[in-house]
Design a protein around this motif. Sequence first.
Motif, short mmCIF file in Angstrom:
data_model
loop_
_atom_site.label_atom_id
_atom_site.label_comp_id
_atom_site.label_asym_id
_atom_site.label_seq_id
_atom_site.Cartn_x
_atom_site.Cartn_y
_atom_site.Cartn_z
N VAL A 86 0.88 -1.17 0.00
CA VAL A 86 0.00 0.00 0.00
C VAL A 86 0.92 1.22 0.00
N HIS A 87 0.86 1.98 -1.10
CA HIS A 87 1.80 3.09 -1.26
C HIS A 87 1.32 4.32 -0.49
N GLN A 88 2.30 5.21 -0.20
CA GLN A 88 1.98 6.44 0.53
C GLN A 88 1.02 7.30 -0.30
N HIS A 89 1.32 7.44 -1.59
CA HIS A 89 0.38 8.12 -2.49
C HIS A 89 -0.34 7.01 -3.25
N PHE A 90 -1.63 6.83 -2.98
CA PHE A 90 -2.34 5.65 -3.48
C PHE A 90 -2.26 5.52 -5.00
N LYS A 91 -2.22 4.26 -5.45
CA LYS A 91 -2.15 3.98 -6.90
C LYS A 91 -3.51 3.47 -7.35
N LEU A 92 -4.49 4.35 -7.41
CA LEU A 92 -5.84 3.94 -7.78
C LEU A 92 -6.29 4.71 -9.02
N VAL A 93 -7.18 4.09 -9.81
CA VAL A 93 -7.74 4.76 -10.99
C VAL A 93 -9.00 5.49 -10.54
N GLU A 94 -8.92 6.83 -10.54
CA GLU A 94 -9.98 7.67 -9.96
C GLU A 94 -11.37 7.42 -10.56
#
Length: 512
Positions: A86-94
């Motif tokens: 789980v990255h500090q700046h999330f890697k999600l497709v908004e």
Amino acid sequence: MAEDFVIEMLHITKEFPGIKANDDITLQLRKGEVHALLGENGAGKSTLMSVLFGLYQPEEGKILKNGKEVAIRNPNDANALGIGMVHQHFKLVECFSVLDNIILGVEPNKLGFLQKAEARKKVMALSEKYGLRVDPDALISDISVGMQQRVEILKMLYRDNEILIFDEPTAVLTPQEIDELMEIMRGFKKEGKSILFITHKLNEIMAVADRCTVLRKGKYMGTVDIKDTTKEELSRMMVGRDVQLQVDKKPAHPGDVVLDVEGVTIHNDQRKKDSVKDVTFQVRAGEIVCLAGIEGNGQTEFIYGLTGLEKLSGGKITLDGKDITRESIRQRSRDGMSHIPEDRHKHGLVLDYSLENNMVLQRYWQPEFQKGGFIQSDKVREYSDKLIAQYDVRSGQGSSTIVRSMSGGNQQKAIIAREIDKDPKLLVAVQPTRGLDVGAIEYIHSQIVAERDRGKAVLLVSLELDEVMNLSDRILVMYEGEIVGEFDPKTTTVQELGLYMAGARKQGKESK
């Protein structure tokens, strides 16, 4: 006995231009333990975990899983080995739904057709089992940061990962969400999953970790058992000196009103309702007033309105006797407002500019930095070098460093140097220590108190209750766009603030 360790990172060295981010680091993770990785900003924690997750290749060293050497060339290799992050700046497709984000890349299919119903069942079963409640059909762009983090955790669980890396997972959470996350981690541990937990919040390490490895300036400082150590000892290992964990400040002596906010209302067109409702308060010279509240209760919109990023739909803002309600951002800056923004990447820095250009973003047109419309680069360099030295901003190549390559903490220090050096009448500090380590927090808190003691008005917005209690002279709690209470940090408690922040209580006008 090597078989005790599920992951061993042995003698890892990783270099970037001008900097050895990891210098001969060894980290050993036992099966079924929560292992904290502690260090200042820029100590090399995220880099080390990015090596384990296959995002970077180390120059030297090797990685063993269950005693056997493995090659992790990319995140797919890491996933295949059961390693999730789980990255500090999330890697999600908004613009995707929660469910689509969770299954992205490992979509279940039959003869090339997507089998979403199966995926949904598995996701709902996991969310039930681990208490990670999510709405599978909600879009990522519509859900809170805490919710987004749950989606990231479910992504790991959906892939049956056994080794879970959490990079600064609590930096964006409310106190209640942090407690829930700690519970979730304990649950994973009971199941025999192994957790690597990057943080610099000492309370959390003491609460949830079994062992802790400390890095300082890219070097390995040692690994300790949590039951045999103290917060003071850990901060000494991490910073190399004793750190004051409490803010040292004298009582405030407020002077004249510097900021006067009357009936400020801001309409949110997307949600078709007011995100800020009739907010009125004052900040005087020589005091720190804090807007406290759980994320998403109108603080961000209010600050946008105050600093000129958003238009007001009602109300009036006066700065040092001058009506600035309709002024431009540059004019507000000239009138004596400094702004340390909540999102340092979006509103604080131009990431692909050099550090020196970021230092003069709001001043390059002033006579000391330009002549006949041309920027005097030697003057900019001189000024930037002065701030870097004064505020201990660390980077690979000094003033010419591209800001994107710096650690979060040093990016933050650069913004604080720039904003305080403008000698403002009003300092607006939004989450000034978000994601920073104890050494940097101690430093930034002392700078903010020094500004107050020089007779400046400070408006602080913070989600960290420790920071709110420690730094403020007055606390205003914001809930659903309204100010629901005013408190004196000397006489209130975190529990009482929590009730107002959650909307369980509200002070009537007559109780003031």
